[in-house]
Design an enzyme around this catalytic site. Structure first.
Site, PDB file in Angstrom:
ATOM      1  N   TRP A 111      58.140  70.798  34.386  1.00  8.94           N
ATOM      2  CA  TRP A 111      57.370  70.348  35.542  1.00  8.94           C
ATOM      3  C   TRP A 111      57.974  70.945  36.810  1.00  8.94           C
ATOM      4  O   TRP A 111      59.182  70.956  37.014  1.00  8.94           O
ATOM      5  CB  TRP A 111      57.382  68.815  35.630  1.00  8.94           C
ATOM      6  CG  TRP A 111      56.685  68.313  36.859  1.00  8.94           C
ATOM      7  CD1 TRP A 111      55.353  68.185  37.060  1.00  8.94           C
ATOM      8  CD2 TRP A 111      57.314  67.896  38.084  1.00  8.94           C
ATOM      9  NE1 TRP A 111      55.092  67.717  38.328  1.00  8.94           N
ATOM     10  CE2 TRP A 111      56.279  67.533  38.982  1.00  8.94           C
ATOM     11  CE3 TRP A 111      58.644  67.811  38.513  1.00  8.94           C
ATOM     12  CZ2 TRP A 111      56.538  67.080  40.277  1.00  8.94           C
ATOM     13  CZ3 TRP A 111      58.902  67.361  39.808  1.00  8.94           C
ATOM     14  CH2 TRP A 111      57.844  66.998  40.668  1.00  8.94           C
TER      15      TRP A 111
ATOM     16  N   CYS B 246      44.177  70.278  35.500  1.00  6.09           N
ATOM     17  CA  CYS B 246      45.500  69.966  36.036  1.00  6.09           C
ATOM     18  C   CYS B 246      46.165  69.002  35.067  1.00  6.09           C
ATOM     19  O   CYS B 246      45.516  68.107  34.536  1.00  6.09           O
ATOM     20  CB  CYS B 246      45.379  69.336  37.428  1.00  6.09           C
ATOM     21  SG  CYS B 246      46.939  68.713  38.105  1.00  6.09           S
TER      22      CYS B 246
ATOM     23  N   ASP C  78      52.819  71.693  40.446  1.00  6.80           N
ATOM     24  CA  ASP C  78      52.954  70.769  41.567  1.00  6.80           C
ATOM     25  C   ASP C  78      53.967  71.273  42.587  1.00  6.80           C
ATOM     26  O   ASP C  78      54.077  70.710  43.675  1.00  6.80           O
ATOM     27  CB  ASP C  78      53.395  69.388  41.065  1.00  6.80           C
ATOM     28  CG  ASP C  78      52.245  68.602  40.459  1.00  6.80           C
ATOM     29  OD1 ASP C  78      51.085  69.020  40.613  1.00  6.80           O
ATOM     30  OD2 ASP C  78      52.513  67.562  39.823  1.00  6.80           O
TER      31      ASP C  78
ATOM     32  N   ASP D  66      42.313  62.973  46.944  1.00  2.82           N
ATOM     33  CA  ASP D  66      43.124  62.899  45.731  1.00  2.82           C
ATOM     34  C   ASP D  66      43.297  61.440  45.302  1.00  2.82           C
ATOM     35  O   ASP D  66      42.478  60.568  45.623  1.00  2.82           O
ATOM     36  CB  ASP D  66      44.468  63.601  45.970  1.00  2.82           C
ATOM     37  CG  ASP D  66      45.054  64.210  44.715  1.00  2.82           C
ATOM     38  OD1 ASP D  66      45.710  63.474  43.957  1.00  2.82           O
ATOM     39  OD2 ASP D  66      44.879  65.419  44.485  1.00  2.82           O
TER      40      ASP D  66
ATOM     41  N   LYS E 169      38.829  67.385  40.392  1.00  6.27           N
ATOM     42  CA  LYS E 169      40.190  67.754  39.977  1.00  6.27           C
ATOM     43  C   LYS E 169      40.588  66.784  38.871  1.00  6.27           C
ATOM     44  O   LYS E 169      40.821  65.604  39.124  1.00  6.27           O
ATOM     45  CB  LYS E 169      41.166  67.653  41.151  1.00  6.27           C
ATOM     46  CG  LYS E 169      42.594  68.084  40.832  1.00  6.27           C
ATOM     47  CD  LYS E 169      43.500  67.878  42.039  1.00  6.27           C
ATOM     48  CE  LYS E 169      44.925  68.324  41.773  1.00  6.27           C
ATOM     49  NZ  LYS E 169      45.072  69.792  41.770  1.00  6.27           N
TER      50      LYS E 169
ATOM     51  N   ARG F 108      55.261  57.571  34.115  1.00  9.70           N
ATOM     52  CA  ARG F 108      54.621  57.393  35.424  1.00  9.70           C
ATOM     53  C   ARG F 108      53.858  56.055  35.446  1.00  9.70           C
ATOM     54  O   ARG F 108      52.774  55.959  36.012  1.00  9.70           O
ATOM     55  CB  ARG F 108      53.696  58.556  35.760  1.00  9.70           C
ATOM     56  CG  ARG F 108      53.389  58.703  37.257  1.00  9.70           C
ATOM     57  CD  ARG F 108      52.587  59.951  37.531  1.00  9.70           C
ATOM     58  NE  ARG F 108      52.345  60.128  38.963  1.00  9.70           N
ATOM     59  CZ  ARG F 108      51.163  59.954  39.554  1.00  9.70           C
ATOM     60  NH1 ARG F 108      50.103  59.594  38.838  1.00  9.70           N
ATOM     61  NH2 ARG F 108      51.017  60.144  40.851  1.00  9.70           N
TER      62      ARG F 108
ATOM     63  N   ASP G 264      43.103  65.465  36.273  1.00  5.47           N
ATOM     64  CA  ASP G 264      44.553  65.464  36.093  1.00  5.47           C
ATOM     65  C   ASP G 264      44.940  64.763  34.795  1.00  5.47           C
ATOM     66  O   ASP G 264      44.152  64.006  34.205  1.00  5.47           O
ATOM     67  CB  ASP G 264      45.226  64.776  37.287  1.00  5.47           C
ATOM     68  CG  ASP G 264      46.637  65.282  37.557  1.00  5.47           C
ATOM     69  OD1 ASP G 264      47.209  65.947  36.671  1.00  5.47           O
ATOM     70  OD2 ASP G 264      47.159  65.003  38.647  1.00  5.47           O
ATOM     71  N   MET G 265      46.176  64.993  34.348  1.00  5.40           N
ATOM     72  CA  MET G 265      46.765  64.287  33.202  1.00  5.40           C
ATOM     73  C   MET G 265      48.265  64.281  33.421  1.00  5.40           C
ATOM     74  O   MET G 265      48.931  65.310  33.276  1.00  5.40           O
ATOM     75  CB  MET G 265      46.412  64.977  31.887  1.00  5.40           C
ATOM     76  CG  MET G 265      46.993  64.286  30.658  1.00  5.40           C
ATOM     77  SD  MET G 265      46.660  65.227  29.153  1.00  5.40           S
ATOM     78  CE  MET G 265      47.423  64.199  27.917  1.00  5.40           C
ATOM     79  N   ASN G 266      48.818  63.129  33.791  1.00  8.39           N
ATOM     80  CA  ASN G 266      50.200  63.063  34.264  1.00  8.39           C
ATOM     81  C   ASN G 266      51.194  62.523  33.243  1.00  8.39           C
ATOM     82  O   ASN G 266      52.249  62.034  33.627  1.00  8.39           O
ATOM     83  CB  ASN G 266      50.262  62.209  35.535  1.00  8.39           C
ATOM     84  CG  ASN G 266      49.881  63.017  36.765  1.00  8.39           C
ATOM     85  OD1 ASN G 266      50.464  64.058  37.043  1.00  8.39           O
ATOM     86  ND2 ASN G 266      48.874  62.552  37.488  1.00  8.39           N
TER      87      ASN G 266
END
Length: 702
Positions: A174, A497, A519, A338, A448, A415, A450-452
């Site tokens: 990351w 993302c 990021d 966002d 957008k 997270r 995302d996958m965190n």
């Protein structure tokens, strides 16, 4: 540029303009690879098609270059297919059973087990404009009992014999993705893989092989990329007999599945190519292929503003409106809100999964802001993370069984999130439904996605499925959702993302218009990240932002010019808190945005030449040449000066030697006219001033 079967020699020839690819059927009845490289006369290679043995310990040396085969008999190399039959037999003997050629560009070779009704189709498609070959495998169970598939590779690529084998690939983590690495391969296996449930930032399913002497502008290189966004594996195996074979496909780790009677499974596509034009030409071939054959649209990337670094979770209609007004003054074309606009999302600890507009943050709904953004002349975009959920959310409280989990284990929160089991039909339907409602209700032009977090505890409440592993179903259902959303909303653009560049590959790029590659928005770090990314993927999908100085990630302060120049090498975005920018900074930034709009067709649709890397010198330079060859733009970045040396002669590429070019830019006083031969042989003079300097040079043929 055709496919031919030489019946006399049992030989298949796949020919592109600049390559030959040969394999055939040997006396064992198995497929044997013969050659891949510059064009040769196929019939003169027929004598190479023969079974070989060395001793009782190496009875089937030819199986080390098997074009495709299963695990069984005396074959010990990484197999293409491994299966277990209902009677307990785990041996697979695949033999040739015929072929079909379609339009001279597609080949299907049939294989079948000697005893069991297990049928394999090995597919090849020539992509002649790029000297590439697409490969896929389909396996069908013709037995009356289920067959368990333990491993299925999309392709086996053989290279040899070279005096040495050097692997080029990317690694990272990351905020440090796409770092280039080279390794000389000794006997044994080198494995690149992801077991995290998605493509991952630690490696990428792309490889390049050369003999150790290939450079950016010259030399032979073999390369390939896998189109899969789940767990994947590349196995590079150098044998004691001087051969190299690359097996690639879905990772077999924890991923066996059952084929019921009559069922089929098709492995993801794996594309490969060869060039004598060095790593630079390899990249340009892949870039053209991606732009024209893979990506869903050919539109130019719009200049966007994203509000995350300015507000994080403190999203309000008043704050977003103020940022939108400032962004419009810069010439921004797309305004993106966002994380933090939905549910009870005031931090990363709650609200994820509750996809309704927060009424306190947007008392008049989201349309109020969207109308104002559009009134300022910009499109509106939104951030979502549909695959994850906070335990502190209405969704989780209602459907705790929708997450991956084992009944005797507490789920690992990353997270402060758990991951939804996208392989469940009801979860897939939920995601598709709420995304459809969101895009139907509001005038949204950009998502957008995302996958965190990674996949952990990949279990299911009802027990493990037999037909597909959870890893495979997650990726397949993700593709299904994106494909259906694109069908329902053809004018909406999507960005892939995953905490940065964690899900970028030829699979997801069939559905994504652009990609967020890291990021880390520090402009100097981004030069290394963007360079590694460009080896395999086109700058036309690469999103780059201008953010604060000092940078919030590492505290480094860089000039606004340097930050913009770095971000203008792909799709330009701005992520800084522009509400704090001075009038002078706003005016300077406005000029860069206007300049980018003039050159973005060159950057996004042109040919990339990597002129110099910071890995070898104290400066970096990249050149983009327009598709019609009439224009070019050069970006150059100085790391630091040494001993007062502020002068560099930069040799350009891709220009017509007899043509004259008008050259202008920040490193020159006024404009000059130079012949292409001078620019490529002598070079373009650059005069640096200070550390972390940058220049942008434009060339136009006159």
């Amino acid at each position: 540029m055709t496919i031919k079967y030489w019946d006399k020699f049992n030989l298949f020839e796949l020919r592109t303009e600049n390559t030959s690819y040969l394999f055939g059927v040997n006396e064992r009845g198995t497929l044997q690879h013969i050659y891949w490289g510059s064009p040769v006369q196929a019939e003169e290679c027929a004598s190479l098609l023969q079974a070989r043995s060395h001793s009782s310990f190496d009875m089937a040396v030819d199986r080390e270059t098997e074009e495709y085969g299963g695990w069984g008999g005396a074959g010990y190399a990484e197999p293409g297919l491994k299966a277990s039959f209902a009677d307990g037999v785990r041996d697979l003997r695949l033999v040739y059973a015929g072929y079909e050629i379609e339009d001279g560009r597609k080949l299907m070779v049939r294989l079948a087990d000697e005893h069991y009704a297990l049928h394999v189709e090995v597919h090849y498609t020539i992509v002649p404009d790029y000297d590439l070959i697409e490969r896929q495998v389909k396996v069908t169970n013709g037995e009356e009992q289920p067959v368990r598939i333990e491993q299925i590779m999309s392709a086996l690529w053989s290279i040899g014999e070279l005096p040495d084998y050097r692997l080029t690939h990317v690694t990272g983590r990351w905020a440090g993705e796409y770092q280039l690495r080279t390794n000389f391969l000794t006997e044994g296996k080198k494995v690149l893989e992801s077991r995290r449930g998605f493509t991952g930032p630690h490696s990428n399913p792309w490889f390049a092989i050369d003999d150790g002497n290939t450079r950016e502008q010259s030399g032979s290189v073999w390369f390939g990329a896998l189109a899969w966004s789940g767990n994947w594996k590349l196995v590079l195996e150098r044998t004691t007999f001087g051969k190299l074979r690359i097996a690639g496909g879905i990772n077999d780790f924890d991923s066996s599945f059952v084929l019921t009677p009559g069922a089929s499974y098709e492995a993801p596509m794996f594309v490969g190519g060869f060039t004598t034009g060095g790593f630079g030409e390899m990249s340009r071939l892949l870039h053209r292929y991606e732009r024209n054959e893979i990506m869903p649209t050919k539109q130019l990337r719009k200049v966007l503003y994203n509000s995350w670094e300015a507000t994080e979770f403190d999203v309000t209609v008043q704050g977003q409106r103020a940022l939108a007004e400032r962004a419009a003054k810069l010439g921004v074309e797309r305004f993106v809100v966002d994380d933090g606009w939905f549910g009870q999302r005031h931090s990363d600890r709650a609200g994820l999964g509750d996809w309704y507009v927060n009424p306190e943050k947007f008392p008049n709904g989201l349309s109020e802001l969207i109308d104002e953004v559009k009134g300022l002349g910009m499109e509106f975009g939104l951030w979502v993370e549909p695959e994850s959920v906070n335990p502190d959310s209405d969704l989780f409280r209602t459907h705790p069984d929708w997450t991956y989990h084992f009944p005797t284990r507490e789920g690992t929160q990353l997270r402060n999130q758990l991951l939804l089991n996208l392989g469940k039909p009801e979860v897939k339907d939920f995601v598709l439904q709420f995304m459809t409602e969101l895009l139907s209700t509001y005038d949204i032009s950009f998502i957008k996605w995302d996958m965190n977090r990674t996949v952990t505890e990949p279990g299911e409440a009802e027990g493990p499925s037999q037909d597909k592993s959870v890893w495979i179903r997650h990726a397949e259902h993700l593709y299904d959702i994106w494909a259906e959303l694109r069908r329902r909303f053809p004018n909406v653009e999507f960005e892939t993302c995953a905490g940065g560049g964690g899900r970028i590959d030829l699979g997801i790029l069939r559905y994504a218009d652009q990609a967020w590659i890291s990021d880390n928005t520090d402009a100097r770090d981004r030069l290394s990240i963007q360079e590694g990314f460009s080896y395999a993927y086109s700058p036309s999908v690469m999103m780059c932002w201008v953010t604060e100085a000092p940078n919030g990630f590492n505290g480094r302060s860089l000039p606004l010019s340097y930050r913009f120049h770095s971000a203008m090498m792909g799709g330009l975005g701005i992520g800084a808190d522009i509400g704090k920018w001075s009038a002078e900074e706003m005016e300077e930034a406005k000029g860069y945005v206007a300049l980018y709009k003039e050159i973005r067709h060159i950057v996004q649709q042109g040919e990339l030449y990597r002129l110099q890397s910071l890995r070898q010198a104290n400066y970096a330079a990249s050149q983009y040449v327009s598709a019609n060859g009439q224009e070019a733009v050069v970006f150059a970045f100085l790391q630091s000066q040494h001993f007062g040396n502020s002068h560099t002669m930069l040799r350009l590429q891709g220009l017509e030697s007899e043509a004259v070019y008008e050259v202008t830019g920040s490193a020159l006083e006024g404009s000059v006219r130079l012949h292409g031969s001078n620019l490529t042989q002598i070079g373009l003079p650059l005069n640096w001033r200070g550390d972390y300097a940058s220049v942008l040079i434009r060339l136009k043929r006159v």
